[in-house]
Write an enzyme that holds these catalytic residues in place. Sequence first.
Site, PDB file in Angstrom:
ATOM      1  N   LYS A  89       0.818  -1.220   0.000  1.00  0.00           N
ATOM      2  CA  LYS A  89       0.000   0.000   0.000  1.00  0.00           C
ATOM      3  C   LYS A  89       0.852   1.271   0.000  1.00  0.00           C
ATOM      4  CE  LYS A  89      -4.458  -1.495   1.703  1.00  0.00           C
ATOM      5  NZ  LYS A  89      -4.313  -2.961   1.916  1.00  0.00           N
ATOM      6  N   GLU A 111     -10.279   7.107   3.260  1.00  0.00           N
ATOM      7  CA  GLU A 111     -11.161   6.253   4.049  1.00  0.00           C
ATOM      8  C   GLU A 111     -10.457   4.906   4.187  1.00  0.00           C
ATOM      9  OE1 GLU A 111     -11.449   3.768   1.012  1.00  0.00           O
ATOM     10  OE2 GLU A 111     -11.912   5.844   0.530  1.00  0.00           O
ATOM     11  N   SER A 380       1.832  -9.729  -0.899  1.00  0.00           N
ATOM     12  CA  SER A 380       1.452  -8.312  -0.828  1.00  0.00           C
ATOM     13  C   SER A 380       1.750  -7.674   0.524  1.00  0.00           C
ATOM     14  CB  SER A 380      -0.025  -8.144  -1.182  1.00  0.00           C
ATOM     15  OG  SER A 380      -0.837  -8.991  -0.389  1.00  0.00           O
TER      16      SER A 380
HETATM   17  C1  LIG Z   1      -5.086  -3.971   1.309  1.00  0.00           C
HETATM   18  C2  LIG Z   1      -4.393  -5.237   1.056  1.00  0.00           C
HETATM   19  C3  LIG Z   1      -4.736  -6.092  -0.023  1.00  0.00           C
HETATM   20  C4  LIG Z   1      -5.905  -5.835  -0.938  1.00  0.00           C
HETATM   21  O1  LIG Z   1      -5.807  -4.717  -1.721  1.00  0.00           O
HETATM   22  P1  LIG Z   1      -5.475  -4.756  -3.278  1.00  0.00           P
HETATM   23  O2  LIG Z   1      -5.781  -3.379  -3.731  1.00  0.00           O
HETATM   24  O3  LIG Z   1      -6.322  -5.798  -3.925  1.00  0.00           O
HETATM   25  O4  LIG Z   1      -4.039  -5.094  -3.412  1.00  0.00           O
HETATM   26  C5  LIG Z   1      -3.977  -7.223  -0.236  1.00  0.00           C
HETATM   27  N1  LIG Z   1      -2.952  -7.553   0.568  1.00  0.00           N
HETATM   28  C6  LIG Z   1      -2.596  -6.777   1.628  1.00  0.00           C
HETATM   29  C7  LIG Z   1      -1.450  -7.200   2.470  1.00  0.00           C
HETATM   30  C8  LIG Z   1      -3.297  -5.596   1.888  1.00  0.00           C
HETATM   31  O5  LIG Z   1      -2.941  -4.852   2.954  1.00  0.00           O
END
Ligand SMILES: *Cc1c(COP(=O)(O)O)cnc(C)c1O
Length: 412
Positions: A89, A111, A380
């Site tokens: 993020k 938000e 992610s």
């Molecule tokens: C917020 C989040 C997601 C989901 O958001 P995307 O916009 O689909 O990437 C996925 N993995 C993690 C670790 C997150 O914090």
Amino acid sequence: MNNQNRIGYFGKYGGMFIPEILRSTFDQLIRAYDAAKSDPLFWNEYESLMQSYSCRPTPLTFAENLSDHFGGARIYIKREDLNHTGAHKVNNVMGQGLLVKRMGKSRVIAETGAGQHGVATATMAAKFGLECTIYMGAEDVERQRPNVFWMEKLGATVVSVTDGSQTLKDAINAAFRDWTANMDSTHYVMGTVCGPHPFPEMVAWLQSIIGKEARKQILDLAGKLPKRVYACVGGGSNAMGIFGGFLEDFEVELVGVEAGGKGIKSGHHAARLASSDGHLGVCQGYKSIFLQDSDGQMKDTHSISAGLDYVGVSPILAHLNETKRVRFEAATDQEVLEAEDLTIKREGIIPALESAHAFVQAYKEAPDLSVKDAIIINLSGRGDKDIFTIADAFQDRKWREFIIRKGEQYHA
Ligand SMILES: *Cc1c(COP(=O)(O)O)cnc(C)c1O
């Protein structure tokens, strides 16, 4: 009518469904984004900021133990968990922070549901010296005490929204009201590749730093392109980020994994593209596939991971699904917990529960691929934040009581 050539559309998805009063603000944002995109200095500044502030380039780790465990494809993991604030993020918010400086604005709002995007935005605001207000549903404020604590320590004002269901969609409405009243000073930091144009395209561009790195790294490490790339899909920003590096490599198969929750048949899931429960609609300023009932009412969604628990999906991914460039699958909560456990035990890596969805599908398919094939899983974010959910799910007797008690203290 052919929407293909209309601005902000991907096939029939996307667009800009905004109140007329916000038109000039969006025009300003589009101009700033277009200028940044055609200015190589912007990307250089962005890259060096991410190097010094967020450990970029993040490594591509060869998961030797897991590869041997499954005996098929060689598994590589893109380590977005090693970013500052623990997930991908931060790529998006730091990039938008640079744009805010270019636009000469002094305040950001956002938000947040689970709080991760709020913490990332408050971090960016602290770094850039911007005023920051974060909107959260009152119920989410209660559920996410540690994140609220850090947002406030970072200098943000957290507004607890008591309208409606007191969750994310009410927070989105409140944030838009704020933006309408303060648009001269304020930028709205969209957290994912959704919302009105230019957000989907702009956030995908900023997150493409993941895929650009990953493509170079796999060529160095494996000497060839991967057979498949896996990413979890909430709004779709980490997926678009890593897929962005491989979209033109048509031999690379791209696989997006949504939240299958308690199973597609149960109706308790967030699989907008991997199930037949998603339908075309317009919501929150963009046209895409949303989970709706036959009257067009938005449905309640369910996932073990807050970050994938969302009713809409990126218009870009809806289009890539339709054109079959990306294949969509779903992973259930139970499968996610099993993949989480295996990844922790075999590699010493704790994925976020969101990310573990991508691991599920990769683990299902790896054994049937050749040892000569490489695959990449986008990790992610890190799973530390999921400690209470994971402890609860595993009913880990020794730790369960202790951790849950601590969790209740947090949530109290
Ligand atoms: C917020 C989040 C997601 C989901 O958001 P995307 O916009 O689909 O990437 C996925 N993995 C993690 C670790 C997150 O914090």
